[in-house]
Design a protein around this motif. Structure first.
Motif, PDB file in Angstrom:
ATOM      1  N   ASP A  68     -23.683   6.497 -37.782  1.00  0.00           N
ATOM      2  CA  ASP A  68     -22.361   5.859 -37.811  1.00  0.00           C
ATOM      3  C   ASP A  68     -21.497   6.081 -36.567  1.00  0.00           C
ATOM      4  O   ASP A  68     -21.043   5.116 -35.955  1.00  0.00           O
ATOM      5  CB  ASP A  68     -21.611   6.336 -39.065  1.00  0.00           C
ATOM      6  N   ARG A  69     -21.253   7.343 -36.188  1.00  0.00           N
ATOM      7  CA  ARG A  69     -20.288   7.626 -35.129  1.00  0.00           C
ATOM      8  C   ARG A  69     -20.921   7.473 -33.748  1.00  0.00           C
ATOM      9  O   ARG A  69     -21.505   8.415 -33.190  1.00  0.00           O
ATOM     10  CB  ARG A  69     -19.723   9.038 -35.295  1.00  0.00           C
ATOM     11  N   VAL A  70     -20.780   6.293 -33.185  1.00  0.00           N
ATOM     12  CA  VAL A  70     -21.345   6.010 -31.869  1.00  0.00           C
ATOM     13  C   VAL A  70     -20.723   6.931 -30.821  1.00  0.00           C
ATOM     14  O   VAL A  70     -21.387   7.362 -29.878  1.00  0.00           O
ATOM     15  CB  VAL A  70     -21.127   4.534 -31.495  1.00  0.00           C
ATOM     16  N   ASP A  71     -19.429   7.253 -31.020  1.00  0.00           N
ATOM     17  CA  ASP A  71     -18.781   8.142 -30.044  1.00  0.00           C
ATOM     18  C   ASP A  71     -19.399   9.526 -30.037  1.00  0.00           C
ATOM     19  O   ASP A  71     -19.589  10.128 -28.973  1.00  0.00           O
ATOM     20  CB  ASP A  71     -17.259   8.180 -30.244  1.00  0.00           C
ATOM     21  N   VAL A  72     -19.756  10.029 -31.216  1.00  0.00           N
ATOM     22  CA  VAL A  72     -20.406  11.341 -31.285  1.00  0.00           C
ATOM     23  C   VAL A  72     -21.786  11.267 -30.620  1.00  0.00           C
ATOM     24  O   VAL A  72     -22.173  12.171 -29.874  1.00  0.00           O
ATOM     25  CB  VAL A  72     -20.511  11.839 -32.741  1.00  0.00           C
ATOM     26  N   LEU A  74     -22.722   9.274 -28.223  1.00  0.00           N
ATOM     27  CA  LEU A  74     -22.514   9.224 -26.771  1.00  0.00           C
ATOM     28  C   LEU A  74     -22.088  10.604 -26.249  1.00  0.00           C
ATOM     29  O   LEU A  74     -22.548  11.053 -25.204  1.00  0.00           O
ATOM     30  CB  LEU A  74     -21.450   8.186 -26.416  1.00  0.00           C
ATOM     31  N   ALA A  75     -21.209  11.262 -26.998  1.00  0.00           N
ATOM     32  CA  ALA A  75     -20.659  12.545 -26.544  1.00  0.00           C
ATOM     33  C   ALA A  75     -21.745  13.602 -26.391  1.00  0.00           C
ATOM     34  O   ALA A  75     -21.680  14.428 -25.473  1.00  0.00           O
ATOM     35  CB  ALA A  75     -19.573  13.031 -27.511  1.00  0.00           C
ATOM     36  N   ASP A  87     -20.549  -0.250 -40.798  1.00  0.00           N
ATOM     37  CA  ASP A  87     -20.223   0.453 -39.555  1.00  0.00           C
ATOM     38  C   ASP A  87     -20.016  -0.566 -38.436  1.00  0.00           C
ATOM     39  O   ASP A  87     -20.024  -1.764 -38.668  1.00  0.00           O
ATOM     40  CB  ASP A  87     -21.339   1.445 -39.223  1.00  0.00           C
ATOM     41  N   LEU A  88     -19.845  -0.095 -37.230  1.00  0.00           N
ATOM     42  CA  LEU A  88     -19.675  -1.002 -36.090  1.00  0.00           C
ATOM     43  C   LEU A  88     -20.864  -1.973 -36.027  1.00  0.00           C
ATOM     44  O   LEU A  88     -21.999  -1.590 -36.292  1.00  0.00           O
ATOM     45  CB  LEU A  88     -19.593  -0.204 -34.787  1.00  0.00           C
ATOM     46  N   PRO A  89     -20.616  -3.239 -35.661  1.00  0.00           N
ATOM     47  CA  PRO A  89     -21.699  -4.228 -35.611  1.00  0.00           C
ATOM     48  C   PRO A  89     -22.786  -3.830 -34.606  1.00  0.00           C
ATOM     49  O   PRO A  89     -22.508  -3.281 -33.544  1.00  0.00           O
ATOM     50  CB  PRO A  89     -20.976  -5.501 -35.143  1.00  0.00           C
ATOM     51  N   ALA A  90     -24.025  -4.125 -34.974  1.00  0.00           N
ATOM     52  CA  ALA A  90     -25.174  -3.696 -34.173  1.00  0.00           C
ATOM     53  C   ALA A  90     -25.102  -4.199 -32.734  1.00  0.00           C
ATOM     54  O   ALA A  90     -25.404  -3.459 -31.793  1.00  0.00           O
ATOM     55  CB  ALA A  90     -26.468  -4.161 -34.839  1.00  0.00           C
ATOM     56  N   VAL A  92     -22.520  -4.899 -30.951  1.00  0.00           N
ATOM     57  CA  VAL A  92     -21.480  -4.155 -30.243  1.00  0.00           C
ATOM     58  C   VAL A  92     -22.000  -2.760 -29.879  1.00  0.00           C
ATOM     59  O   VAL A  92     -21.790  -2.260 -28.771  1.00  0.00           O
ATOM     60  CB  VAL A  92     -20.212  -4.047 -31.126  1.00  0.00           C
ATOM     61  N   ARG A  95     -24.426  -2.802 -26.990  1.00  0.00           N
ATOM     62  CA  ARG A  95     -23.723  -2.924 -25.715  1.00  0.00           C
ATOM     63  C   ARG A  95     -23.165  -1.571 -25.286  1.00  0.00           C
ATOM     64  O   ARG A  95     -23.173  -1.223 -24.110  1.00  0.00           O
ATOM     65  CB  ARG A  95     -22.569  -3.931 -25.887  1.00  0.00           C
ATOM     66  N   MET A  96     -22.677  -0.783 -26.255  1.00  0.00           N
ATOM     67  CA  MET A  96     -22.067   0.503 -25.922  1.00  0.00           C
ATOM     68  C   MET A  96     -23.086   1.554 -25.507  1.00  0.00           C
ATOM     69  O   MET A  96     -22.813   2.384 -24.646  1.00  0.00           O
ATOM     70  CB  MET A  96     -21.269   1.035 -27.117  1.00  0.00           C
TER      71      MET A  96
END
Ligand code: NI
Lengths: 213, 213
Positions: A68-72, A74-75, A87-90, A92, A95-96
């Motif tokens: 779920d947490r794309v930011d985690v 990435l971090a 959750d955030l669309p696949a 999107v 791309r991130m």
């Protein structure tokens, strides 16, 4: 990407051991990929846990997927991220995270599966195969549907939801999926032994499937 | 960055209007910056809301800050992100968003404020100034502490927590902060009028502070 035994964490199953110890036992038993899934947890705590778990997955060279947490993800520079339909669309997320990271998407219909593949998913988590204590009957899609989704896409599929040592072989053989995903069948009780017996069933199913082809 | 009237959203205050409409009213009244803060919401819904709110903030050229979810902020290309002490660490967030985005950090002690500044914060949200229905007495730090934190850092500070039209002037004058942050004082009742009266009080405080210097 080896999805045969896809172990998903849940700290509520832990019995006096740390999550890192539990993950290491799962890997020693034969888990081929780990997903860190923690609900109701602040970003800082999730980040701290992910950093620790990544140390052990890194040691064994096992991919770590963050739920779920794309930011985690990435971090901590995890190997990938898994998102559900809420959750955030696949597309999107793809791309991130860029092309080099693993993107997993939950799907419970053929349409969701095809869309996820088009949106950049590397694999699908399909289910719930069976209803469970946490997933009511209405969430269960059954073996036939899992098989339909598997046949409709080109990316690998793991089946999830109600997987046990007892049904693992049948799920693998009847659906043709690439692996099984589970929380409780790995993390409740003797984790290393659970994983060892599960991976054996999965390998037995792969062998029998190959022979019958 | 104009932090004078920093409006923080909460959909539970909305009375038959959409969040986008509420944000537009706040901006028309004089809000200088908007933070989208939504708890207990999936990433996809948060993302959808943020996209819509960004249309209106973009139209009025008002910065949009996303609370907590750095991934949502990145996904919608928001102007910045705000993190609390339980969210992802500020230095990690700064690394993720790059130097061009606004990073806000909540602080309730001088130590937290100084650390946040060192970690790359562009501004601090300091409070709770007063206890409120949602923030118990133990969370209130009072005007004196807000002033101490403001004097200890070089980045701008907004005071948050228990701000009302009645105390806005006093908070501004007694603490020297750069703006006031509020949910209910803007979003309950007549939003545009609330914002208009609040910004007037804030401007009056700035004027009186300048004259007394
Ligand atoms: Ni989620």
């Amino acid at each position: 990407m080896d999805l045969r035994l896809y172990a998903v964490t849940d700290r509520s199953y832990l019995n006096g051991i740390t999550l890192v110890e539990a993950v290491e036992m799962a890997i020693k038993g034969g888990a081929t990929i780990i997903q860190l899934r923690e609900k109701n947890i602040g970003g800082r705590e999730f980040y701290g846990l992910a950093l620790k778990v990544k140390e052990v997955t890194g040691l064994y060279n096992i991919p770590l997927i963050i739920n779920d947490r794309v930011d985690v993800a990435l971090a901590v520079d995890a190997d990938g991220v898994h998102v559900g339909q809420e959750d955030l669309p696949a597309d999107v997320v793809r791309r991130m995270i860029g092309p080099g990271k693993i993107l997993g998407v939950s799907a419970k219909t053929v349409e969701e599966g095809i869309k996820a593949q088009r949106d950049g998913a590397d694999y699908l988590g399909v289910g719930a195969v069976y209803s469970t204590l946490t997933k009511p009957e209405s969430d269960a899609i059954g073996l036939e549907r899992v098989k339909m989704i598997k046949e409709a896409v080109d990316i690998p599929v793991v089946a999830i939801g109600g997987i046990t040592l007892e049904n693992a072989y049948e799920v693998m053989v009847k659906t043709g999926v690439d692996g099984l995903s589970t929380v409780s069948a790995v993390f409740s009780g003797d984790i290393e032994k659970n994983a060892r017996l599960l991976i054996k069933e999965i390998e037995r199913a792969f062998k029998d499937r190959n022979q019958s082809m």
